[in-house]
Design a protein around this motif. Structure first.
Motif, mmCIF file in Angstrom:
data_model
loop_
_atom_site.group_PDB
_atom_site.id
_atom_site.type_symbol
_atom_site.label_atom_id
_atom_site.label_comp_id
_atom_site.label_asym_id
_atom_site.label_seq_id
_atom_site.Cartn_x
_atom_site.Cartn_y
_atom_site.Cartn_z
ATOM 1 N N PHE A 29 0.840 -1.202 0.000
ATOM 2 C CA PHE A 29 0.000 0.000 0.000
ATOM 3 C C PHE A 29 0.876 1.254 0.000
ATOM 4 C CE2 PHE A 29 -3.019 -2.773 2.599
ATOM 5 C CZ PHE A 29 -3.730 -3.144 1.481
ATOM 6 N N LYS A 30 1.916 1.179 0.830
ATOM 7 C CA LYS A 30 2.753 2.349 0.999
ATOM 8 C C LYS A 30 3.548 2.661 -0.265
ATOM 9 C CE LYS A 30 4.721 4.601 4.816
ATOM 10 N NZ LYS A 30 4.066 4.733 6.065
ATOM 11 N N THR A 33 1.315 4.124 -2.962
ATOM 12 C CA THR A 33 0.982 5.524 -2.674
ATOM 13 C C THR A 33 2.166 6.428 -2.972
ATOM 14 O OG1 THR A 33 -0.348 4.663 -0.872
ATOM 15 C CG2 THR A 33 0.003 7.031 -0.920
ATOM 16 N N HIS A 451 -6.417 4.225 -4.899
ATOM 17 C CA HIS A 451 -7.249 3.280 -4.146
ATOM 18 C C HIS A 451 -7.614 2.071 -4.989
ATOM 19 C CE1 HIS A 451 -10.346 5.853 -6.055
ATOM 20 N NE2 HIS A 451 -11.081 4.773 -6.043
ATOM 21 N N LYS A 454 -4.650 -0.251 -4.925
ATOM 22 C CA LYS A 454 -4.536 -0.911 -3.620
ATOM 23 C C LYS A 454 -5.495 -2.093 -3.518
ATOM 24 C CE LYS A 454 -3.084 3.268 -1.290
ATOM 25 N NZ LYS A 454 -3.576 4.417 -0.534
ATOM 26 N N MET A 455 -6.686 -1.920 -4.093
ATOM 27 C CA MET A 455 -7.650 -3.027 -4.052
ATOM 28 C C MET A 455 -7.133 -4.277 -4.732
ATOM 29 S SD MET A 455 -11.096 -1.069 -5.055
ATOM 30 C CE MET A 455 -12.185 -2.459 -5.231
ATOM 31 N N ALA A 459 -2.356 -7.964 -0.433
ATOM 32 C CA ALA A 459 -2.579 -7.606 0.968
ATOM 33 C C ALA A 459 -3.967 -7.031 1.220
ATOM 34 C CB ALA A 459 -1.523 -6.597 1.409
ATOM 35 N N ALA A 460 -4.687 -6.684 0.160
ATOM 36 C CA ALA A 460 -5.993 -6.049 0.342
ATOM 37 C C ALA A 460 -7.098 -7.047 0.661
ATOM 38 C CB ALA A 460 -6.370 -5.275 -0.912
#
Lengths: 471, 181
Positions: A29-30, A33, A451, A454-455, A459-460
C-alpha cells in the motif's frame, strides 16, 4: 510480503494464469501511494515537462490567434465553401470526440466487465477523454459563424419567442455532447475524491493541504462512505456505457440522416463507434508509452496493458474494416448510379490518395501486424502503430466529409476542397491545447487511481476468520 | 441529532491489515456496539458488512433522477414542438415523438449521473472539511495511505473511557488513541 517462490522463465508472466502480469509483484500500500503521489508532490518540475509545456503553450497560443482572426473575419478564412460546406471543423470535431471514447470505454465498460487491468490506465484515459472533448467541442462552437450566439442552441425562454427544432440530429448533438462532457467530468472527479484525500494527507506544503483538502471534500475513508461510493461509481459506469455508445451514434446521424451518397447508410452508427474506440485506444497508447517510461511506472502499467490495448485495437479495427467493406459492397449492390459513382470517385478521383491512406493506416498495416504478441508488447512498435492508426482515423473522417460533398449529384456544381493555413493552424492548435491540459493534469493530479490499485494488491484481501491474521 | 461538541469523540484503534480490522469490528458489533465506524484506504466491503451496513440509497436516488430527466426533456420537447413553436419540417407531424427520444435519452443519463454523484456525496455528508478524527495524528497521516482504523464513538451507551480502551487493546492494535472534538 510473502510471495511464493516460483521457478519461472519470464518474470512478467503470472504462473497461475499464464498471462502477462497486471501489476509487478512485491508492492505494498505504501509503495504504491509513494510511487503515484510523489510524481505530483515533488517540488521539482523536470526540464522535460517545462519544455513540453512550452511547446503545448505555443500551440495553444496559435489556436488563440487562429480563433481570434476567425472571430474578426468570419468562417470565410477557412476553406469551407459550396459544395464542401463541412470541412476541417467537422472532421476534427468527430476525430477528437472519437479519441475521447476510449477513456470512457476503459473507465466504464471495462469496470462493468470487471477487467481489473483497467485500473492502472483509467484515470489518465479519462483525463484524455475530457481534454479531447474540450478540443472537440470547440469546433462546432467556432463553426457556427456567430459564436457569441452559440447559446441559441439551447432551449431557453427568450424575448424572440424562438425555440430549437428538435427533429434535427444537429440539435441532438448538442445534448449528446454536453451530457457526455458533464458526465465525463463528474465521473472523473468522483474517482479523484479519495485520491485527493491521500494527497491532502501526504503533501508537506500548507498550500497543497488547503487545495487538496478542499478538492477531497473531507474524504476520510469511512467504509460506509466507500460502499455508497462504489455503488455510485458502478452506476456512473452503467450510465456512461450507453452514453458513450449514443454519442458517436448521434454524431453519425449528422451524416446518415442526410440523403447524400456515402452518408446515407445504416451501418454508420456501429462503424463510427468502433472507429472511435479504435482511435481512442491508439491515443491512450500514444500517451501511456512515454508516460510509463518517463515516470518509471512499468510496475503499474505493465506489458499486459499494452498487450490488451493492442487486442482491443485489433478487434475494433476489424469492425472498422468490415464497415469499409460494406460501404464498397453496398455501393455496388444498391445498383444506384450515385452511390457507385461516389465510391469510384472516393477511390480513384482527384483526392483518391486520401482513401488509400486510410486503408493503409487503418487496415493494411495494423490488422496484419497486431496479431503477433511479441510485436504487441514491443513499445516502439506500438507507439508508431498508435500514431499510424490515429492518422488513418483522421483520414477516415476526411474521406467521409469531403469526398461525399465535393462531387454531388449535379456535375455543374462540383468543386474541390483545399484547407487553408487557418484550418491547419486551428487543428494543430488543438494539439497544443490538449498537450497543455494533459501536462497540467500529470503535474497536479495523481495520474493513476491509488485506491483502485490498492484493491488489487494481495494484501488487500480479507482472509477468512479461520486463517490467522497478519501477513 | 444533537452531538456534544466538546470532550471525547471516541477511541480510535489502528490496525495493519484489513483482516485485523474486520475481526475487531465484527467482535465490537457482536458485543452490542452500534455507534462505531471503520476506516480504510480503499473500499473494504467486509468491514461495512460486519458493522451492519448492507444497503444504501444511491440506486434509488439515481433512478428518481433519471426519470426526472426523462420526463423533463420529453415534455419540454413536446411542449415546444406542439404548442410553443410548432414548425412544419418536411410535413412531419408536430408531435414526432421518435425524434424526441434522443435528447430525452441523453437527459435521462445526465440527471441520473448527477443524482448518483451528488446523491452519494449528500448521503455521505460530504463535503465536510472538518472532522474530529483528523485530530488524531496517526489517522491524519495514514488512514488514506496504508492503515485500517476502528473508532468506537463516545455517543454509544456502552462507551466507557477505560473499559472501552481495554476492550480495543484486546484486538492487539498498533495503538489506541482518544480523539477529541
Amino acid at each position: 510480503m510473502a510471495t511464493r517462490d516460483l521457478t519461472t522463465v519470464d518474470p512478467r508472466v503470472d504462473p497461475a494464469t499464464g498471462e502477462l502480469r497486471v501489476l509487478a509483484p512485491g508492492q505494498s500500500f505504501k509503495s504504491v501511494t509513494a510511487k503515484i503521489a510523489d510524481i505530483v508532490l515533488t517540488p521539482h518540475t523536470s526540464l522535460g515537462w517545462l519544455m513540453l509545456f512550452s511547446i503545448g503553450g505555443a500551440g495553444a497560443t496559435m489556436l488563440l490567434v487562429a480563433v481570434t482572426w476567425l472571430f474578426l473575419k468570419g468562417v470565410g478564412i477557412w476553406a469551407i465553401t459550396q459544395p464542401v460546406a463541412w470541412g476541417f471543423a467537422i472532421i476534427n470535431f468527430v476525430w477528437w470526440i472519437g479519441i475521447g471514447h476510449a477513456g470512457t470505454l476503459i473507465s466504464a465498460i471495462l469496470l462493468l466487465f470487471k477487467q481489473g487491468w483497467r485500473n492502472s490506465i483509467n484515470r489518465f484515459a479519462e483525463a484524455m477523454t475530457i481534454f479531447a472533448v474540450v478540443c472537440a467541442g470547440l469546433f462546432p462552437l467556432i463553426h457556427v459563424g456567430r459564436p457569441w450566439l452559440a447559446y441559441w442552441l439551447f432551449p431557453y425562454p427568450n424575448t424572440m419567442n424562438v425555440w430549437p427544432q428538435f427533429r434535427s440530429p444537429l440539435l441532438w448533438d448538442v445534448f449528446a455532447v454536453s451530457t457526455y462532457a458533464t458526465i465525463s467530468v463528474v465521473f472523473w472527479y468522483v474517482g479523484l475524491v479519495p485520491d485527493f484525500g491521500t494527497m491532502r494527507d501526504r503533501t508537506k506544503s500548507k498550500f497543497g493541504q488547503y487545495i487538496y483538502g478542499m478538492l477531497s471534500l473531507g474524504w476520510r475513508g469511512n467504509v460506509k462512505h466507500w460502499m455508497r461510493y462504489e455503488t455510485a461509481s458502478l452506476l456512473l459506469a452503467g450510465l456512461a456505457t450507453p452514453l458513450v455508445l449514443s454519442v458517436h451514434t448521434v454524431i453519425s446521424f449528422d451524416f446518415a440522416v442526410a440523403i447524400l451518397p456515402g452518408w446515407h447508410t445504416t451501418i454508420f452508427p456501429p462503424y463510427f463507434v468502433a472507429g472511435a474506440v479504435y482511435s481512442g485506444f491508439a491515443m491512450v497508447l500514444t500517451l501511456a508509452i512515454p508516460l510509463r517510461k518517463v515516470y518509471k511506472l512499468e510496475g503499474l502499467v505493465t506489458d499486459r496493458h499494452i498487450d490488451n490495448m493492442g487486442k482491443v485495437m485489433l478487434a475494433t479495427g476489424g469492425i472498422v474494416a468490415y464497415g469499409y467493406g460494406m460501404e464498397v459492397f453496398m455501393s455496388w449492390y444498391s445498383a444506384s448510379h450515385w452511390e457507385f459513382f461516389m465510391m469510384w470517385n472516393r477511390m480513384f478521383g482527384p483526392i483518391g490518395w486520401s482513401y488509400w491512406m486510410l486503408i493503409a493506416c487503418n487496415i493494411a498495416i495494423p490488422l496484419t501486424t497486431l496479431w503477433v504478441r511479441k510485436w504487441r508488447t514491443n513499445l516502439a512498435f506500438m507507439f508508431v502503430m498508435s500514431l499510424i492508426v490515429n492518422t488513418g482515423m483522421w483520414f477516415e473522417r476526411f474521406v467521409i466529409v469531403v469526398t461525399s460533398l465535393y462531387r454531388d449529384f449535379l456535375p455543374s456544381s462540383w468543386g474541390t476542397y483545399r484547407a487553408t493555413k487557418w484550418d491547419y493552424m486551428t487543428y494543430a492548435g488543438t494539439f497544443g491545447l490538449f498537450l497543455s491540459l494533459f501536462l497540467l493534469f500529470i503535474r497536479f493530479v495523481p495520474m493513476i487511481p491509488m485506491h483502485e490499485i490498492k484493491m488489487m494488491l494481495p494484501a488487500a484481501k480479507v482472509k477468512s476468520e479461520a486463517v490467522e491474521a497478519g501477513d | 441529532m444533537a452531538l456534544p461538541r466538546e470532550g471525547t469523540y471516541g477511541l480510535l484503534a489502528e490496525f495493519d491489515t484489513p483482516t485485523a480490522l474486520v475481526e475487531a469490528a465484527k467482535a465490537a458489533h457482536d458485543a452490542g456496539w452500534r455507534r462505531l465506524d471503520c476506516y480504510a484506504p480503499y473500499p473494504l466491503e467486509e468491514a461495512a458488512e460486519v458493522i451492519g451496513f448492507h444497503k444504501n440509497r444511491v440506486p434509488l436516488l439515481t433512478l428518481v433522477g433519471g426519470l426526472m430527466g426523462l420526463c423533463a426533456m420529453f415534455s419540454l420537447e413536446t411542449w415546444i414542438s406542439t404548442l410553443a413553436y410548432p414548425l412544419n419540417i418536411a410535413g412531419r407531424p408536430t408531435y414526432s415523438w421518435p425524434a424526441f427520444v434522443v435528447p430525452a435519452y441523453e437527459w435521462t443519463i445526465l440527471f441520473a449521473g448527477l443524482s448518483a454523484a451528488f446523491g452519494m456525496l449528500a448521503l455521505n455528508g460530504l463535503p465536510s472539511l472538518y472532522h474530529p478524527l483528523f485530530n488524531a495524528p496517526n489517522f491524519r497521516s495514514s488512514a488514506t495511505v496504508d492503515k485500517f482504523f476502528l473508532c468506537l464513538e463516545a455517543t454509544d451507551p456502552k462507551f466507557d473511557r477505560v473499559e472501552t480502551k481495554n476492550f480495543l487493546e484486546g484486538f492487539h492494535p498498533n495503538s489506541v488513541v482518544e480523539v477529541e472534538y
